[in-house]
Design an enzyme around this catalytic site. Structure first.
Site, short mmCIF file in Angstrom:
data_model
loop_
_atom_site.label_atom_id
_atom_site.label_comp_id
_atom_site.label_asym_id
_atom_site.label_seq_id
_atom_site.Cartn_x
_atom_site.Cartn_y
_atom_site.Cartn_z
N LEU A 1 0.84 -1.21 0.00
CA LEU A 1 0.00 0.00 0.00
C LEU A 1 0.87 1.25 0.00
O LEU A 1 1.01 1.94 1.01
CB LEU A 1 -0.93 0.00 1.21
CG LEU A 1 -2.21 -0.81 1.05
CD1 LEU A 1 -2.98 -0.88 2.36
CD2 LEU A 1 -3.08 -0.22 -0.03
N HIS A 2 1.50 1.50 -1.13
CA HIS A 2 2.38 2.65 -1.30
C HIS A 2 1.92 3.45 -2.51
O HIS A 2 1.43 2.90 -3.48
CB HIS A 2 3.83 2.21 -1.48
CG HIS A 2 4.35 1.45 -0.31
ND1 HIS A 2 4.71 2.05 0.86
CD2 HIS A 2 4.55 0.13 -0.13
CE1 HIS A 2 5.11 1.14 1.71
NE2 HIS A 2 5.02 -0.04 1.14
N ALA A 3 2.06 4.75 -2.45
CA ALA A 3 1.79 5.69 -3.54
C ALA A 3 0.50 5.39 -4.31
O ALA A 3 -0.58 5.63 -3.81
CB ALA A 3 2.99 5.80 -4.45
#
Length: 93
Positions: A14-16
């Site tokens: 769950l990044h960018a």
């Protein structure tokens, strides 16, 4: 309280971009909900900074939860989004 446990389907976690897709879907769901790592403290699922702060990795288990009316359907949609690691925000979310 309704909750869904699901493994993060995005390889990068769950990044960018995935976090942005998730937060937009959580906001659109219309019910307050939290997200947490399986062993962590829950944070507001509609907060980009909070979701990024989780540091959830691909394949890691997260917990989505809400005690609002209508939460079951919203949690089901968000769990599917996370598990499948969708690249686009589905029309139905």
């Amino acid at each position: 309280m309704a909750e869904r446990r699901v493994n993060v389907g995005w390889a990068e976690g769950l990044h960018a971009r995935p976090a942005s897709i998730f937060v937009r879907a959580a906001t659109a769901a219309g019910v307050p909900m939290t997200i947490a790592k399986a062993d962590g403290n829950p944070v507001n699922a509609a907060s980009m900074l909070a979701v990024l702060g989780l540091g959830a990795q691909g394949g890691e288990e997260i917990v989505l939860a809400s005690d609002a009316e209508g939460a079951d359907a919203a949690l089901d949609r968000l769990a599917k989004l996370v598990a499948e690691g969708l690249d686009e925000l589905p029309e139905t979310v």
